[in-house]
Motif scaffolding. Structure first.
Motif, PDB file in Angstrom:
ATOM      1  N   ASP A  79      30.972  34.132  24.682  1.00 54.80           N
ATOM      2  CA  ASP A  79      31.435  33.429  25.878  1.00 54.80           C
ATOM      3  C   ASP A  79      32.795  33.928  26.343  1.00 54.80           C
ATOM      4  O   ASP A  79      33.177  33.721  27.496  1.00 54.80           O
ATOM      5  CB  ASP A  79      31.535  31.928  25.598  1.00 54.80           C
ATOM      6  N   TYR A  80      33.522  34.569  25.429  1.00 53.67           N
ATOM      7  CA  TYR A  80      34.848  35.097  25.737  1.00 53.67           C
ATOM      8  C   TYR A  80      34.983  36.485  25.137  1.00 53.67           C
ATOM      9  O   TYR A  80      34.195  36.902  24.296  1.00 53.67           O
ATOM     10  CB  TYR A  80      35.946  34.186  25.161  1.00 53.67           C
ATOM     11  N   ARG A  81      36.022  37.202  25.575  1.00 58.33           N
ATOM     12  CA  ARG A  81      36.379  38.430  24.886  1.00 58.33           C
ATOM     13  C   ARG A  81      37.878  38.645  24.994  1.00 58.33           C
ATOM     14  O   ARG A  81      38.528  38.236  25.960  1.00 58.33           O
ATOM     15  CB  ARG A  81      35.614  39.644  25.422  1.00 58.33           C
ATOM     16  N   VAL A  82      38.423  39.253  23.943  1.00 56.93           N
ATOM     17  CA  VAL A  82      39.824  39.623  23.914  1.00 56.93           C
ATOM     18  C   VAL A  82      39.914  41.121  24.174  1.00 56.93           C
ATOM     19  O   VAL A  82      39.113  41.905  23.647  1.00 56.93           O
ATOM     20  CB  VAL A  82      40.472  39.248  22.563  1.00 56.93           C
ATOM     21  N   LEU A  83      40.854  41.507  25.018  1.00 54.94           N
ATOM     22  CA  LEU A  83      41.085  42.913  25.343  1.00 54.94           C
ATOM     23  C   LEU A  83      42.541  43.261  25.088  1.00 54.94           C
ATOM     24  O   LEU A  83      43.443  42.487  25.415  1.00 54.94           O
ATOM     25  CB  LEU A  83      40.751  43.217  26.805  1.00 54.94           C
ATOM     26  N   VAL A  84      42.757  44.433  24.505  1.00 55.75           N
ATOM     27  CA  VAL A  84      44.104  44.948  24.262  1.00 55.75           C
ATOM     28  C   VAL A  84      44.244  46.254  25.019  1.00 55.75           C
ATOM     29  O   VAL A  84      43.424  47.166  24.863  1.00 55.75           O
ATOM     30  CB  VAL A  84      44.341  45.175  22.754  1.00 55.75           C
ATOM     31  N   ARG A  85      45.291  46.336  25.847  1.00 60.17           N
ATOM     32  CA  ARG A  85      45.529  47.545  26.619  1.00 60.17           C
ATOM     33  C   ARG A  85      46.934  48.070  26.348  1.00 60.17           C
ATOM     34  O   ARG A  85      47.863  47.296  26.100  1.00 60.17           O
ATOM     35  CB  ARG A  85      45.367  47.270  28.124  1.00 60.17           C
ATOM     36  N   ASP A  86      47.071  49.381  26.412  1.00 64.55           N
ATOM     37  CA  ASP A  86      48.389  49.995  26.315  1.00 64.55           C
ATOM     38  C   ASP A  86      49.253  49.504  27.470  1.00 64.55           C
ATOM     39  O   ASP A  86      48.810  49.491  28.630  1.00 64.55           O
ATOM     40  CB  ASP A  86      48.253  51.515  26.351  1.00 64.55           C
ATOM     41  N   GLY A  90      47.743  51.478  30.498  1.00 66.52           N
ATOM     42  CA  GLY A  90      46.631  50.597  30.826  1.00 66.52           C
ATOM     43  C   GLY A  90      45.351  50.926  30.089  1.00 66.52           C
ATOM     44  O   GLY A  90      44.318  50.291  30.318  1.00 66.52           O
ATOM     45  N   LYS A  91      45.389  51.903  29.206  1.00 69.59           N
ATOM     46  CA  LYS A  91      44.185  52.290  28.465  1.00 69.59           C
ATOM     47  C   LYS A  91      43.701  51.136  27.590  1.00 69.59           C
ATOM     48  O   LYS A  91      44.487  50.465  26.911  1.00 69.59           O
ATOM     49  CB  LYS A  91      44.483  53.496  27.575  1.00 69.59           C
ATOM     50  N   THR A  92      42.395  50.890  27.592  1.00 70.33           N
ATOM     51  CA  THR A  92      41.811  49.865  26.735  1.00 70.33           C
ATOM     52  C   THR A  92      41.758  50.379  25.306  1.00 70.33           C
ATOM     53  O   THR A  92      41.133  51.404  25.021  1.00 70.33           O
ATOM     54  CB  THR A  92      40.402  49.478  27.211  1.00 70.33           C
ATOM     55  N   LEU A  93      42.395  49.646  24.388  1.00 74.75           N
ATOM     56  CA  LEU A  93      42.520  50.071  23.001  1.00 74.75           C
ATOM     57  C   LEU A  93      41.602  49.304  22.061  1.00 74.75           C
ATOM     58  O   LEU A  93      41.172  49.847  21.043  1.00 74.75           O
ATOM     59  CB  LEU A  93      43.965  49.881  22.524  1.00 74.75           C
ATOM     60  N   ARG A 132      49.323  44.875  26.154  1.00 73.87           N
ATOM     61  CA  ARG A 132      48.932  43.735  26.987  1.00 73.87           C
ATOM     62  C   ARG A 132      47.665  43.136  26.408  1.00 73.87           C
ATOM     63  O   ARG A 132      46.628  43.794  26.343  1.00 73.87           O
ATOM     64  CB  ARG A 132      48.698  44.173  28.431  1.00 73.87           C
ATOM     65  N   LEU A 133      47.746  41.898  25.959  1.00 75.31           N
ATOM     66  CA  LEU A 133      46.602  41.190  25.367  1.00 75.31           C
ATOM     67  C   LEU A 133      46.091  40.184  26.390  1.00 75.31           C
ATOM     68  O   LEU A 133      46.845  39.376  26.921  1.00 75.31           O
ATOM     69  CB  LEU A 133      47.039  40.494  24.080  1.00 75.31           C
ATOM     70  N   SER A 134      44.799  40.237  26.654  1.00 75.86           N
ATOM     71  CA  SER A 134      44.213  39.325  27.633  1.00 75.86           C
ATOM     72  C   SER A 134      42.958  38.687  27.079  1.00 75.86           C
ATOM     73  O   SER A 134      42.292  39.228  26.191  1.00 75.86           O
ATOM     74  CB  SER A 134      43.909  40.049  28.949  1.00 75.86           C
TER      75      SER A 134
END
Length: 429
Positions: A79-86, A90-93, A132-134
């Motif tokens: 239902d959710y997801r966590v994304l970490v970007r530089d 802005g690269k997705t890590l 950047r954690l979203s």
């Protein structure tokens, strides 16, 4: 037991920027991360149609139990997801899908009357530099929308580094490096200090249950089991419907959402504090109780009562939820499918279908001549059997019976088995 609901949400964003899922391939771990964990605790609050995320704390933990190569989630479950970007490019890590107790609560009658908050957390490998954690939330149309973001500097002096507890840890099974193993940590709940021998015996018994089911039975070398001997002041757990309350280390309780057998905890900070003493991919909370019950939420946690009847079956059923995001395949007669799902869209769970496209997502496993929808006369075939996801009508499951439907079925059906196998490969290969 798990409920996967897709309520239409008025998605309200804190620190919100337009987000897209731009990951192209996996990240080189050593370029961006250290072999430790960064945990974000947050408060998830709202009603049946609203949700807010409020930052609580950022914490560093000593182990990273996950893969060093599979950093980008390829399953699109949760239902959710966590994304970490530089923070610069802005690269997705790193990405991971997950589900929460809050989302389940949104579908309860209580959520229509009041607003409520739940403590939750996400874990990522410890970044070397600011990221950047979203957090993104999936809506009824299966579209993810960002609801929270924050820039995290791992060198910030307010990143918490104390563990808050110091319990004994035992390695029960497995010798693999955690980066190439599925690591399951079993936490003692409702066992007093004098009952720690019982907990270790119970935990070993449940490890034995685990390896009676495929694909784990054929991959015993791929799984590590750890036990954290976390003592409680009192034995057992809470039974709110009976007015019984126990002083336990993880604050678990039956009667979640007024359902007798639904066993959960909302004390997620304490759960993560205790689990952090070992490397882990999955948390399994073993509750010292004879009462039938359990719970499992995808990439969140599993719970199971230790001494109940059907303990082996419930233990592995709940693991199907929390590990592979499998939905329940049983049904109640009072849960309309339209309230939970958009019937014009396929649910994200691998073992549920609305037949929105005329055939289920597992049609490659269906033999020619099998009717869709499938009738009970073809119970020996993979098909599309009506009655799943708690609803008797308009939702379909792959097989007549499966471990995700009844305790009498000891095995995962071919669709569920394929999903569990793929997830196991993701963690271990």
């Amino acid at each position: 037991m798990i409920r996967i609901f897709f309520k239409h949400l008025t998605l309200l964003c804190l620190c919100c920027l337009a987000s897209g899922f731009l990951a192209l391939g996996q990240t080189n771990f050593d370029d961006y991360f250290l072999k430790k964990t960064l945990r974000m605790d947050y408060v998830h609050a709202g009603s049946d149609t609203t949700e807010f995320v409020f930052l609580d704390q950022i914490k560093e933990e000593p182990f990273w139990g996950g893969s060093l190569t599979k950093l980008i989630d390829t399953f699109n479950f949760g239902d959710y997801r966590v994304l970490v970007r530089d923070s610069v490019t802005g690269k997705t890590l790193y990405t991971r899908g997950y589900s929460t107790l809050f989302r389940e609560w949104q579908a309860t009658p209580e959520a229509k009357r009041i607003c409520k908050s739940f403590v939750e957390n996400v874990v990522i490998p410890l970044p070397k530099h600011t990221v950047r954690l979203s957090i993104e939330s999936r809506n009824r149309k299966n579209v993810f929308t960002e609801i929270f973001s924050v820039f995290v500097n791992p060198a910030d002096p307010f990143v918490v580094k104390n563990l808050n507890c110091n319990f004994e840890v035992q390695r029960l099974h497995g010798k693999r490096d955690p980066s190439v193993a599925l690591d399951v940590v079993i936490l003692a709940e409702g066992y007093t200090a004098s009952e720690m021998d019982k907990f270790v015996q119970d935990a070993n018994r449940f490890v034995g249950y685990f390896f009676t089911v495929e694909p784990f039975a054929s991959r015993t070398d791929a799984v590590n089991f750890w036990a954290v001997l976390s003592p409680s002041v009192e034995s057992g757990t809470d039974y709110p419907n009976e007015g019984k309350w126990a002083n336990t280390v993880l604050n678990s309780n039956f009667y979640t959402f007024y359902t007798d057998r639904y066993l959960t905890t909302q004390d997620m900070k304490r759960v993560r504090d205790v689990a952090a003493l070992a490397p882990y991919d999955q948390i399994y909370i073993l509750v010292n109780s004879k009462t039938y019950g359990g719970g499992g939420i995808y990439n969140f946690y599993n719970l199971c009562a230790s001494d109940m009847d059907w303990a082996s079956e419930v233990f592995t059923h709940e693991f199907g939820h929390a590990f592979a995001a499998l939905a329940d395949e049983y049904a109640y007669d009072d849960t309309p499918a339209e309230l939970m799902f958009d019937l014009d869209i396929e649910p994200w769970a691998a073992n549920l279908s609305t037949l929105a496209k005329g055939k289920p997502k597992w049609s490659d496993l269906i033999l020619a001549g099998t009717q869709i929808p499938t009738q009970n006369e073809q119970a020996d075939k993979v098909g599309a059997f009506e009655g799943a996801g708690l609803s008797l009508h308009k939702l379909y499951r792959p097989c007549y019976d499966c471990k995700m439907r009844t305790n009498n079925c000891k095995l995962f059906c071919p669709v569920c088995l394929r999903t569990v196998q793929a997830m196991l490969d993701f963690y271990t290969k």
